[in-house]
Design a protein around this motif. Structure first.
Motif: not given
Length: 281
Positions: A19-28, A210-218, A248-255
């Protein structure tokens, strides 16, 4: 002095270090982090193994190996180690996906044995926002989907998946796993849509949270309603829910070739901060 390295499957006792590694980059890392926070590192609950790469006894990089193969905070040396392990195990995933640079390196090492891929999407801009743009009014008709509306939502989900991935999610098991995933998102209040006359006009989900970031999809607009700006007003509505209720942070990735979507997301308030890559089998 030579660095001593090793790679192994992580165990539940390794959860804190992972979790320490995962949470080091909460968006990606939002997608994998959200699963680990719920399921831990037990492969059965997680739906796959978590591989760890150690240098001098310290966990430095991760790779999730399940339906997707996902390098996480992976250094070039770690990617080589993960590729060796993946080659020995044989391909079990339907895609490789992650930050563009380590994913590209991983694919270069695996392609001789695993290729050809059905499709390679080498540049998928990663976009984030902490604040919605003031100039786009959220669609008041976009709302959370109720559990009893899954049959209304499913055709739109299948159409979106087929357009995006190039194959139907109903193939193989008849769509049982996909329907379970759709039901899970509805049940957790992370599925949103505008419904008119019993049909979905716009839809999107918060696929990872997650409490730090979320990702919109679909994100999907019915073909007959495209060109009316519904993706912008719909996304503004989902973004409002996400920032208020999820993270508090929202992300997505797109072609990268989807210039219309990239423009729409920029108008809603997203900005590009990096790139993902996907290899589809």
């Amino acid at each position: 002095m030579l660095t001593q390295t090793t790679t192994r499957v992580l165990e539940p006792s390794d959860l804190g270090a992972a979790l320490a590694i995962l949470e080091s980059d909460p968006v990606a890392n939002a997608f994998v982090t959200s699963r680990v926070q719920i399921a831990g590192l037990d492969p059965w609950r997680l739906g796959g193994e978590m591989w760890g790469w150690y240098a001098d006894g310290i966990l430095r990089s991760l790779c999730y190996s399940g339906a997707n193969l996902v390098p996480i905070c992976a250094t070039p040396e770690a990617v080589r180690a993960f590729a060796d392990r993946a080659r020995r195990a044989g391909r079990r995933c339907s895609s490789i996906v992650g930050p563009a640079e380590p994913t590209a390196q991983l694919w270069r090492l695996l392609e001789p044995g695993w290729g050809p891929a059905r499709e390679v999407r080498a540049n998928q801009p990663l976009m984030v926002t902490e604040h919605p743009a003031a100039g786009v009014t959220p669609d008041p008709l976009v709302r959370r989907i109720r559990k009893d509306e899954i049959e209304i939502l499913m055709p739109a989900c299948v159409a979106m998946f087929t357009e995006e991935v190039g194959i139907s999610p109903l193939a193989g098991d008849g769509g049982l796993l996909y329907q379970a995933r759709v039901a899970e998102l509805i049940g957790t209040g992370r599925s949103f849509a505008r419904i008119e006359d019993g049909k979905v006009v716009f839809k999107a989900e918060i696929g990872a949270a997650t409490p730090q970031a979320c990702q919109i999809q679909g994100v999907w607009v019915a073909p007959e309603h495209r060109g009316r700006g519904l993706s912008e007003t719909g996304m503004a509505a989902v973004l409002r829910y996400a920032l208020a209720d999820v993270a508090p942070v929202v992300s997505l990735y797109v072609n990268d070739y989807n210039t219309a979507a990239r423009r729409a997301y920029t108008r809603v308030g997203f900005r590009e901060v990096g790139a993902f890559m996907s290899v589809l089998f």
